[in-house]
Design a protein around this motif. Structure first.
Motif, PDB file in Angstrom:
ATOM      1  N   UNK A 133      15.761   6.871 -18.400  1.00  0.00           N
ATOM      2  CA  UNK A 133      16.737   6.374 -17.434  1.00  0.00           C
ATOM      3  C   UNK A 133      18.136   6.843 -17.796  1.00  0.00           C
ATOM      4  N   UNK A 134      18.478   6.753 -19.064  1.00  0.00           N
ATOM      5  CA  UNK A 134      19.808   7.206 -19.497  1.00  0.00           C
ATOM      6  C   UNK A 134      20.000   8.689 -19.227  1.00  0.00           C
ATOM      7  N   UNK A 135      18.944   9.478 -19.452  1.00  0.00           N
ATOM      8  CA  UNK A 135      19.042  10.921 -19.202  1.00  0.00           C
ATOM      9  C   UNK A 135      19.188  11.205 -17.709  1.00  0.00           C
ATOM     10  N   UNK A 136      18.479  10.445 -16.882  1.00  0.00           N
ATOM     11  CA  UNK A 136      18.569  10.641 -15.438  1.00  0.00           C
ATOM     12  C   UNK A 136      19.951  10.304 -14.925  1.00  0.00           C
ATOM     13  N   UNK A 137      20.514   9.209 -15.415  1.00  0.00           N
ATOM     14  CA  UNK A 137      21.863   8.817 -15.001  1.00  0.00           C
ATOM     15  C   UNK A 137      22.878   9.868 -15.421  1.00  0.00           C
ATOM     16  N   UNK A 177      14.198   8.766   4.261  1.00  0.00           N
ATOM     17  CA  UNK A 177      14.110   7.332   4.540  1.00  0.00           C
ATOM     18  C   UNK A 177      12.882   6.739   3.854  1.00  0.00           C
ATOM     19  N   UNK A 178      13.058   5.597   3.189  1.00  0.00           N
ATOM     20  CA  UNK A 178      11.956   4.908   2.533  1.00  0.00           C
ATOM     21  C   UNK A 178      11.652   5.388   1.135  1.00  0.00           C
ATOM     22  N   UNK A 179      12.316   6.420   0.654  1.00  0.00           N
ATOM     23  CA  UNK A 179      12.063   6.926  -0.690  1.00  0.00           C
ATOM     24  C   UNK A 179      13.174   6.506  -1.637  1.00  0.00           C
ATOM     25  N   UNK A 180      12.784   6.368  -2.909  1.00  0.00           N
ATOM     26  CA  UNK A 180      13.724   5.961  -3.937  1.00  0.00           C
ATOM     27  C   UNK A 180      14.165   7.170  -4.737  1.00  0.00           C
ATOM     28  N   UNK A 181      15.368   7.109  -5.269  1.00  0.00           N
ATOM     29  CA  UNK A 181      15.845   8.167  -6.144  1.00  0.00           C
ATOM     30  C   UNK A 181      15.092   8.092  -7.469  1.00  0.00           C
ATOM     31  N   UNK A 182      15.050   9.203  -8.231  1.00  0.00           N
ATOM     32  CA  UNK A 182      14.353   9.175  -9.520  1.00  0.00           C
ATOM     33  C   UNK A 182      14.848   8.067 -10.445  1.00  0.00           C
ATOM     34  N   UNK A 183      16.167   7.845 -10.478  1.00  0.00           N
ATOM     35  CA  UNK A 183      16.693   6.797 -11.340  1.00  0.00           C
ATOM     36  C   UNK A 183      16.205   5.423 -10.946  1.00  0.00           C
ATOM     37  N   UNK A 184      16.142   5.158  -9.623  1.00  0.00           N
ATOM     38  CA  UNK A 184      15.658   3.855  -9.162  1.00  0.00           C
ATOM     39  C   UNK A 184      14.174   3.681  -9.470  1.00  0.00           C
ATOM     40  N   UNK A 185      13.406   4.742  -9.322  1.00  0.00           N
ATOM     41  CA  UNK A 185      11.976   4.672  -9.616  1.00  0.00           C
ATOM     42  C   UNK A 185      11.740   4.398 -11.098  1.00  0.00           C
ATOM     43  N   UNK A 186      12.516   5.058 -11.935  1.00  0.00           N
ATOM     44  CA  UNK A 186      12.384   4.830 -13.373  1.00  0.00           C
ATOM     45  C   UNK A 186      12.767   3.403 -13.742  1.00  0.00           C
ATOM     46  N   UNK A 187      13.809   2.891 -13.100  1.00  0.00           N
ATOM     47  CA  UNK A 187      14.230   1.520 -13.397  1.00  0.00           C
ATOM     48  C   UNK A 187      13.183   0.501 -12.949  1.00  0.00           C
ATOM     49  N   UNK A 188      12.482   0.769 -11.837  1.00  0.00           N
ATOM     50  CA  UNK A 188      11.407  -0.127 -11.412  1.00  0.00           C
ATOM     51  C   UNK A 188      10.281  -0.147 -12.436  1.00  0.00           C
TER      52      UNK A 188
END
Length: 376
Positions: free
Chosen positions: A325-329, A342-353
């Protein structure tokens, strides 16, 4: 790890939203799960072969050197495709005569990776003399000094294409994988063939030092370890485990499951492989419940060992994905510069989930550990 190309390029199954079921936790206490949006990202994915070997530039020079080290130990190896390449290692599929083979070459020769690679070579060499009760690739050639390994390429498809599957794999696949893990864990290779890759006391102390374990976590886990040491015997301090029994490291073939990536194989507390499977099956509550029942059916010592393993495995996953997550940010483009469908999450949001789910799982395991300590 590597897989046959027959299934790597298959289209992903549609995402299914799942809700954790009561009784799927690591301890026989009903715990209610919570619904969450489906994830499209769940860790590193097995990649399809590139179809060519690019030997240009500095990376090409590194790859040429790796192929040279392979051909020194296996002169008839003819490199065909790059199966996977990372900063640590490269997997190259090729031919040896009329057979196909896979060469694994270490690119990062730091001491820790060299030790793991040599451990994997030692595992394959041990399998020549003592065959495990599950299928493993046959060793063709190896050199611990240059960290090059050549094994036969096994047919089959990976039980999962990601470390954390985005949906529950088919029940038949899970049954086959779990049955193979249980058979492997029941194997008793001759004494001195394998060592113990994990120092439990040192790992617990390390996670406590890094702030992942509280003082109470450390004390509770040490109490369980002490009880296991006093119990002794088969339940207490010895079970042979693959050490990285992810679904992505299990190939499903017509002749049965095949295990790859043996760099962590050795003796662990009972239930380490089961804890590894439990940790990555967040979207398969029924499978989790079955794993928990298997881990505890041998009695209190078996339950306690499984819980110690589960806390360590889940904390390792949390540590890994917090870094991701830190690397993605850090590497993410400015907000709004890349439109998302629409309806898709960014990589950072997916990793945080995923990270949030791991923290929830760790909290569940923590409660189970405290309950286990309370019964002593």
């Amino acid at each position: 790890m590597f897989t046959a190309s027959s299934s790597v390029t298959a289209p992903p199954r549609p995402l299914v939203r799942t809700v954790a079921a009561a009784g799927s936790g690591p301890y026989p206490v009903p715990v209610q799960g919570s619904a969450r949006p489906p994830r499209r990202w769940a860790g590193s994915t097995i990649q399809a072969p590139s179809g060519r070997i690019d030997l240009s530039g500095p990376h090409g020079a590194q790859l040429r050197k790796a192929i040279g080290s392979v051909q020194r130990i296996c002169p008839d190896f003819n490199a065909v495709q790059v199966l996977r390449r990372s900063g640590r290692s490269a997997l190259i599929v090729g031919t040896t005569g009329r057979a196909t083979a896979v060469a694994k070459c270490l690119l990062d020769h730091s001491p820790s990776w060299v030790e793991r690679f040599r451990h994997e070579i030692a595992s394959y060499r041990s399998f020549v003399r003592h065959r495990p009760p599950v299928r493993a690739p046959r060793l063709l050639a190896a050199d611990p000094e240059s960290c090059a390994l050549v094994i036969e390429r096994m047919p089959g498809r990976a039980a999962a294409l990601t470390r954390h599957p985005v949906e529950a794999p088919p029940r038949a696949d899970l049954r086959a994988a779990l049955s193979a893990v249980v058979r492997l864990n029941a194997w008793r290779p001759p004494a001195g063939t394998f060592d113990a890759p994990l120092d439990y006391g040192a790992r617990i102390a390390r996670y406590h030092e890094l702030g992942f374990f509280t003082d109470r976590d450390r004390d509770d886990l040490q109490k369980l370890l002490l009880g296991l040491a006093q119990a002794g015997g088969r339940q207490g301090m010895g079970q042979f485990c693959h050490g990285d029994a992810l679904l992505s490291n299990i190939l499903l073939s017509p002749a049965g499951p095949v295990f790859v990536d043996w760099e962590h194989a050795g003796w662990y507390l009972p239930g380490y492989d089961l804890a590894t499977l439990w940790s990555v099956l967040g979207d398969a509550p029924l499978a989790r419940r079955q794993i928990s029942q298997l881990a505890q059916q041998a009695g209190t010592a078996s339950r306690d060992a499984f819980l110690v393993n589960l806390m360590i495995v889940l904390t390792r996953e949390i540590r890994t994905y917090e870094t991701a997550v830190q690397r993605t940010i850090r590497d993410a483009p400015p907000a709004g510069s890349v439109p998302m469908p629409a309806g898709e999450l960014s990589p950072g949001e997916e990793q945080r989930l995923l990270l949030r789910r791991l923290h929830d799982d760790c909290a569940m395991a923590r409660r189970a550990v405290r309950a286990a300590v309370g019964t002593r």
